[in-house]
Design an enzyme around this catalytic site. Structure first.
Site, mmCIF file in Angstrom:
data_model
loop_
_atom_site.group_PDB
_atom_site.id
_atom_site.type_symbol
_atom_site.label_atom_id
_atom_site.label_comp_id
_atom_site.label_asym_id
_atom_site.label_seq_id
_atom_site.Cartn_x
_atom_site.Cartn_y
_atom_site.Cartn_z
ATOM 1 N N THR A 144 49.320 94.472 -2.918
ATOM 2 C CA THR A 144 50.065 93.308 -3.432
ATOM 3 C C THR A 144 49.867 92.123 -2.486
ATOM 4 O O THR A 144 50.595 91.139 -2.568
ATOM 5 C CB THR A 144 51.576 93.608 -3.535
ATOM 6 O OG1 THR A 144 52.036 94.054 -2.258
ATOM 7 C CG2 THR A 144 51.898 94.632 -4.597
ATOM 8 N N SER A 145 48.882 92.240 -1.561
ATOM 9 C CA SER A 145 48.742 91.189 -0.538
ATOM 10 C C SER A 145 47.701 90.139 -0.905
ATOM 11 O O SER A 145 48.057 89.050 -1.351
ATOM 12 C CB SER A 145 48.417 91.810 0.818
ATOM 13 O OG SER A 145 49.597 91.890 1.573
ATOM 14 N N ARG A 146 46.443 90.452 -0.696
ATOM 15 C CA ARG A 146 45.368 89.533 -1.084
ATOM 16 C C ARG A 146 44.168 90.365 -1.516
ATOM 17 O O ARG A 146 43.852 91.391 -0.900
ATOM 18 C CB ARG A 146 44.968 88.618 0.094
ATOM 19 C CG ARG A 146 45.953 87.492 0.386
ATOM 20 C CD ARG A 146 46.030 86.448 -0.742
ATOM 21 N NE ARG A 146 46.992 85.394 -0.497
ATOM 22 C CZ ARG A 146 48.240 85.366 -0.947
ATOM 23 N NH1 ARG A 146 48.706 86.361 -1.675
ATOM 24 N NH2 ARG A 146 49.026 84.346 -0.695
ATOM 25 N N ASP A 205 47.862 93.871 -7.513
ATOM 26 C CA ASP A 205 48.459 92.646 -8.066
ATOM 27 C C ASP A 205 47.604 91.440 -7.688
ATOM 28 O O ASP A 205 47.925 90.309 -8.056
ATOM 29 C CB ASP A 205 49.881 92.481 -7.494
ATOM 30 C CG ASP A 205 50.601 91.288 -8.107
ATOM 31 O OD1 ASP A 205 50.669 91.223 -9.340
ATOM 32 O OD2 ASP A 205 51.083 90.416 -7.349
ATOM 33 N N ILE A 265 57.615 91.821 4.115
ATOM 34 C CA ILE A 265 57.464 92.624 2.881
ATOM 35 C C ILE A 265 57.253 94.101 3.221
ATOM 36 O O ILE A 265 57.909 94.978 2.665
ATOM 37 C CB ILE A 265 56.297 92.082 2.022
ATOM 38 C CG1 ILE A 265 56.609 90.647 1.560
ATOM 39 C CG2 ILE A 265 56.029 92.989 0.824
ATOM 40 C CD1 ILE A 265 55.445 89.911 0.917
ATOM 41 N N HIS A 321 48.950 88.813 -10.173
ATOM 42 C CA HIS A 321 49.662 88.108 -9.090
ATOM 43 C C HIS A 321 51.084 87.731 -9.520
ATOM 44 O O HIS A 321 51.490 86.574 -9.436
ATOM 45 C CB HIS A 321 48.873 86.850 -8.667
ATOM 46 C CG HIS A 321 49.056 86.540 -7.203
ATOM 47 N ND1 HIS A 321 48.021 86.252 -6.356
ATOM 48 C CD2 HIS A 321 50.180 86.464 -6.444
ATOM 49 C CE1 HIS A 321 48.485 86.015 -5.151
ATOM 50 N NE2 HIS A 321 49.790 86.135 -5.171
ATOM 51 N N GLN A 322 51.814 88.754 -9.940
ATOM 52 C CA GLN A 322 53.187 88.514 -10.400
ATOM 53 C C GLN A 322 54.225 89.184 -9.502
ATOM 54 O O GLN A 322 55.417 89.182 -9.819
ATOM 55 C CB GLN A 322 53.362 89.011 -11.842
ATOM 56 C CG GLN A 322 53.292 90.538 -11.973
ATOM 57 C CD GLN A 322 53.705 91.050 -13.333
ATOM 58 O OE1 GLN A 322 52.891 91.141 -14.231
ATOM 59 N NE2 GLN A 322 54.976 91.409 -13.500
ATOM 60 N N GLU A 364 40.191 86.378 -8.062
ATOM 61 C CA GLU A 364 41.257 86.108 -9.036
ATOM 62 C C GLU A 364 41.365 84.643 -9.446
ATOM 63 O O GLU A 364 41.898 84.326 -10.509
ATOM 64 C CB GLU A 364 42.613 86.608 -8.517
ATOM 65 C CG GLU A 364 43.161 85.828 -7.339
ATOM 66 C CD GLU A 364 44.541 86.329 -6.901
ATOM 67 O OE1 GLU A 364 44.687 87.545 -6.691
ATOM 68 O OE2 GLU A 364 45.455 85.506 -6.779
HETATM 69 P P1 NAI Z 1 54.553 88.620 7.387
HETATM 70 O O1 NAI Z 1 53.844 87.560 8.153
HETATM 71 O O2 NAI Z 1 56.037 88.711 7.476
HETATM 72 O O3 NAI Z 1 53.963 90.055 7.760
HETATM 73 C C1 NAI Z 1 52.595 90.319 7.889
HETATM 74 C C2 NAI Z 1 52.455 91.468 8.882
HETATM 75 O O4 NAI Z 1 51.078 91.841 8.930
HETATM 76 C C3 NAI Z 1 52.876 91.101 10.309
HETATM 77 O O5 NAI Z 1 53.766 92.070 10.820
HETATM 78 C C4 NAI Z 1 51.550 91.096 11.083
HETATM 79 O O6 NAI Z 1 51.699 91.498 12.436
HETATM 80 C C5 NAI Z 1 50.752 92.121 10.287
HETATM 81 N N1 NAI Z 1 49.337 92.043 10.526
HETATM 82 C C6 NAI Z 1 48.554 90.970 10.854
HETATM 83 N N2 NAI Z 1 47.286 91.349 11.041
HETATM 84 C C7 NAI Z 1 47.255 92.690 10.834
HETATM 85 C C8 NAI Z 1 46.229 93.664 10.868
HETATM 86 N N3 NAI Z 1 44.971 93.339 11.221
HETATM 87 N N4 NAI Z 1 46.537 94.933 10.574
HETATM 88 C C9 NAI Z 1 47.803 95.293 10.263
HETATM 89 N N5 NAI Z 1 48.836 94.416 10.219
HETATM 90 C C10 NAI Z 1 48.552 93.134 10.489
HETATM 91 O O7 NAI Z 1 54.085 88.414 5.875
HETATM 92 P P2 NAI Z 1 54.821 88.921 4.550
HETATM 93 O O8 NAI Z 1 55.790 87.894 4.100
HETATM 94 O O9 NAI Z 1 55.277 90.312 4.737
HETATM 95 O O10 NAI Z 1 53.607 88.875 3.498
HETATM 96 C C11 NAI Z 1 52.488 89.723 3.628
HETATM 97 C C12 NAI Z 1 51.400 89.263 2.671
HETATM 98 O O11 NAI Z 1 51.850 89.435 1.322
HETATM 99 C C13 NAI Z 1 51.085 87.754 2.733
HETATM 100 O O12 NAI Z 1 50.141 87.477 3.752
HETATM 101 C C14 NAI Z 1 50.525 87.472 1.368
HETATM 102 O O13 NAI Z 1 49.128 87.620 1.436
HETATM 103 C C15 NAI Z 1 51.130 88.557 0.493
HETATM 104 N N6 NAI Z 1 52.018 88.030 -0.543
HETATM 105 C C16 NAI Z 1 51.758 88.366 -1.849
HETATM 106 C C17 NAI Z 1 52.586 87.919 -2.876
HETATM 107 C C18 NAI Z 1 52.348 88.297 -4.296
HETATM 108 O O14 NAI Z 1 53.000 87.756 -5.198
HETATM 109 N N7 NAI Z 1 51.472 89.234 -4.593
HETATM 110 C C19 NAI Z 1 53.727 87.038 -2.586
HETATM 111 C C20 NAI Z 1 53.951 86.814 -1.173
HETATM 112 C C21 NAI Z 1 53.098 87.282 -0.202
#
Ligand code: NAI
Length: 335
Positions: free
Chosen positions: A232-234, A258, A155, A295-296, A263
């Site tokens: 938009t993460s957690r 988001d 993302i 969370h959309q 939540e």
């Molecule tokens: P991903 O696993 O592809 O990327 C996560 C990145 O964060 C990786 O490059 C990793 O090395 C890095 N990372 C890990 N620990 C770190 C730290 N301490 N500091 C900086 N970077 C660090 O995951 P993706 O698919 O990009 O998703 C990211 C997050 O988005 C998910 O963990 C999830 O929490 C959130 N998400 C939210 C959604 C929503 O609808 N709001 C939907 C899908 C995901």
């Protein structure tokens, strides 16, 4: 497989049923979330299928095991809501949907930025009431601004490219720099420097013990006054109390989220006729420069199709004894 699907909404059922037309799996839908009070619903099933706010702790996993559950499938990418160590101890694989639409989430992050910046939500309401004044709707050009991206995985990488396309300078922090972004002149810097130099900070890292409250009073004090923070993460990446204080003092200029730390008691529910008991979200929603969506970010047709397809594939793979390692959550991923 016979699967108990928890926290079901109409769209979960619609997309899963559409892709499960051959009835390969017997899916039974429950609106309830999976928790101690509802775990008995999983009796006589082979697997449970859950979403982001089903909190699957050690005790619950032990109960699931006793009920004969062999597998946990997540309809999401994040897995911070599951005690992975406990699942491993019980020899219960946890399968997820590692990527459904990273574009959807990255584009929603941009939507939050654009709304906060250009105040289109306020303009929409004004014009509908015959108020064509543009007083106090001033925004700023994104072109030339410095954007800090924390976490440049699937993302974060797309988000960084979108911002480059808008003429921004993108700086980033990740433990594993992404060579594709480095080629595009994204500068990887120590986390503190990203905090200090960015005008907008967007969080795209997972929630782990290390990233919990990555936005706290200390990091907020390093940032430029009036910084925009997008999450938009957690929810628990942000210390909500510290954010509220920084908003009051003008240290945070804009906040777009988001996700929210508590939540699970609020999001995905229609509480419009209820008294909201969570004082922190109520306080957040009083700020004119805070935008909360429930969370959309992932919520597009493409993503829902992908989630259903991968979830059904995870069930079939498990049944055939050929789990896709890319979809399995393991302890190493918690570090
Ligand atoms: P991903 O696993 O592809 O990327 C996560 C990145 O964060 C990786 O490059 C990793 O090395 C890095 N990372 C890990 N620990 C770190 C730290 N301490 N500091 C900086 N970077 C660090 O995951 P993706 O698919 O990009 O998703 C990211 C997050 O988005 C998910 O963990 C999830 O929490 C959130 N998400 C939210 C959604 C929503 O609808 N709001 C939907 C899908 C995901």
């Amino acid at each position: 497989m016979k699967v108990a699907v928890f926290s079901t909404k109409s769209y979960d059922r619609e997309y899963l049923d559409k892709l499960n037309q051959d009835r390969k799996h017997e899916l039974v839908y429950f609106e309830a979330s999976l928790k101690a009070e509802t775990v008995r619903l999983a009796e006589n099933f082979d697997a449970v299928c859950v979403f982001v706010n089903d909190k699957i702790d050690k005790e619950l996993i032990e109960k699931l095991k006793k009920l004969g559950i062999k597998l946990i499938v997540l309809r999401c990418a994040g897995f911070n809501n599951v005690d992975i160590e406990a699942a491993c101890e019980q020899n219960m694989p946890v399968l997820r949907v590692p990527a459904y639409s990273p574009n959807a989430v990255a584009e929603h992050a941009l939507a939050l930025i654009m709304t906060l910046n250009r105040k289109t939500h306020k303009a929409y309401n004004r014009v509908r009431e015959g108020n064509f004044s543009i007083e106090r709707l001033t925004g700023f050009d994104l072109n030339g601004k410095t954007i800090g991206v924390i976490g440049t995985g699937k993302i974060g990488c797309i988000f960084a490219k979108i911002m480059l396309g808008l003429g921004c300078e993108v700086i980033a922090f990740d433990k594993f720099p992404n060579p594709e972004l480095q080629d595009l002149k994204v500068k990887y810097l120590p986390l503190e420097d990203v905090f200090k130099q960015s005008e907008i900070i967007s969080l795209h890292c997972p929630l782990t013990p290390e990233t919990k409250h990555i936005i706290n009073n200390n990091s907020l004090n390093m940032m430029k006054k009036g910084v925009m923070i997008i999450n938009t993460s957690r929810g628990k990446l942000i210390d909500t109390d510290a954010a509220i204080q920084a908003l009051k003092e003008g240290r945070i200029g804009y906040l777009g989220v988001d996700v929210y730390a508590q939540e699970e008691n609020l999001f995905f529910k229609d509480l419009s006729e209820m008294v909201i008991l969570d004082d922190k979200i109520s306080r957040l929603m009083t700020f004119p420069n805070v935008l909360v969506t429930a969370h959309q970010a992932y919520f597009t047709d493409n993503a829902l199709t992908q989630i259903a397809a991968t979830t059904l594939k995870n069930l079939s793979d498990f049944e055939q004894g050929s789990i896709d390692p890319k979809n399995q959550v393991c302890i190493e991923m918690m570090k």
